[in-house]
Write a protein that holds these residues in place. Structure first.
Motif: not given
Length: 199
Positions: A13, A15, A18-19, A21-22, A90, A167
């Motif tokens: 990702p 973002d 998002s990264l 979490q990825y 990122s 989170q």
DNA sequence: AGTGCGATTGACT
DNA sequence: GTCAATCGCACTA
């Protein structure tokens, strides 16, 4: 040893949050002379665009230039003169942002990690950003390398999708302290931080 | 050129 | 729970 494949940059990702979490559940691979050391990423923090807590906030400098590389490159720096921190760059080239890897679950090469750390307890090997860097012998020499291709340090697919993701606010910073940009795998014993943040 | 401080850790009370 | 270690960098002058 499992036959890992590097993560495809196109799949990362762009973002930063998002990264972050990825990357949970993915494998971090370190190639050392004594053998391969690997761990599953279980905790990350995002330092997003325009983030006053991020090292790129005041523009590119000699130290933080790796944060401005295309996503999937390593940004390694020394914190408190003591501990190295590993980040994954990122966003798009020229944009300074990244994801701090805060903890991994030891997988392969555990004996080598014990050597590098000099501690007995398995749980203390890689719980915390400075600890995992020491266990994998990560230092400034690895700053700027591409984590999307096999080499001294790279990222590989995880064996399984992570369980439930938690989170929280980030750890150890003062500016932008209330933003929920820390991500972790729930109930994983190798996640750092106080109980209050790991619910 | 000098100063203050930090995306932490480990040792100690 | 508290606190010192330790050094590169960003900031001020």
């Amino acid at each position: 040893m499992a036959a890992y494949a590097p993560l495809a940059r196109a799949k990362l990702p762009v973002d930063t949050a998002s990264l972050a979490q990825y990357l949970l559940g993915k494998t971090l691979v370190r190639d050392l002379p004594e053998g391969v050391v690997t761990g599953i990423i279980v905790e990350t923090e995002a330092y997003v665009i325009g983030d006053a807590a991020g090292h790129a906030f005041r523009g590119m400098t000699k130290r933080n230039r790796s944060l401005f590389l295309e996503r999937g490159h390593a940004y390694v720096y020394l914190a408190y003169g003591i501990s190295y921190m590993l980040n994954v760059s990122s966003e798009t080239p020229g944009v300074g942002a990244g994801v701090l890897i805060r903890a991994i679950e030891p997988c392969e090469g555990i004996a080598i990690m014990h050597q590098n750390r000099g501690v007995e307890r398995l749980r203390d090997l890689t719980r915390g950003p400075g600890r995992l860097a020491a266990a994998l012998r990560i230092d400034a020499a690895l700053d700027g390398i591409d984590l999307c291709q096999k080499g001294l340090l790279w990222l590989a697919r995880g064996d399984a999708e992570p369980d439930e993701i938690g989170q929280s606010i980030r750890i150890g910073i003062t500016r932008e302290a209330d933003r929920l940009l820390r991500f972790y795998i729930r109930n994983n014993p190798f996640v750092s931080g106080p109980k209050s943040l790991n619910k």
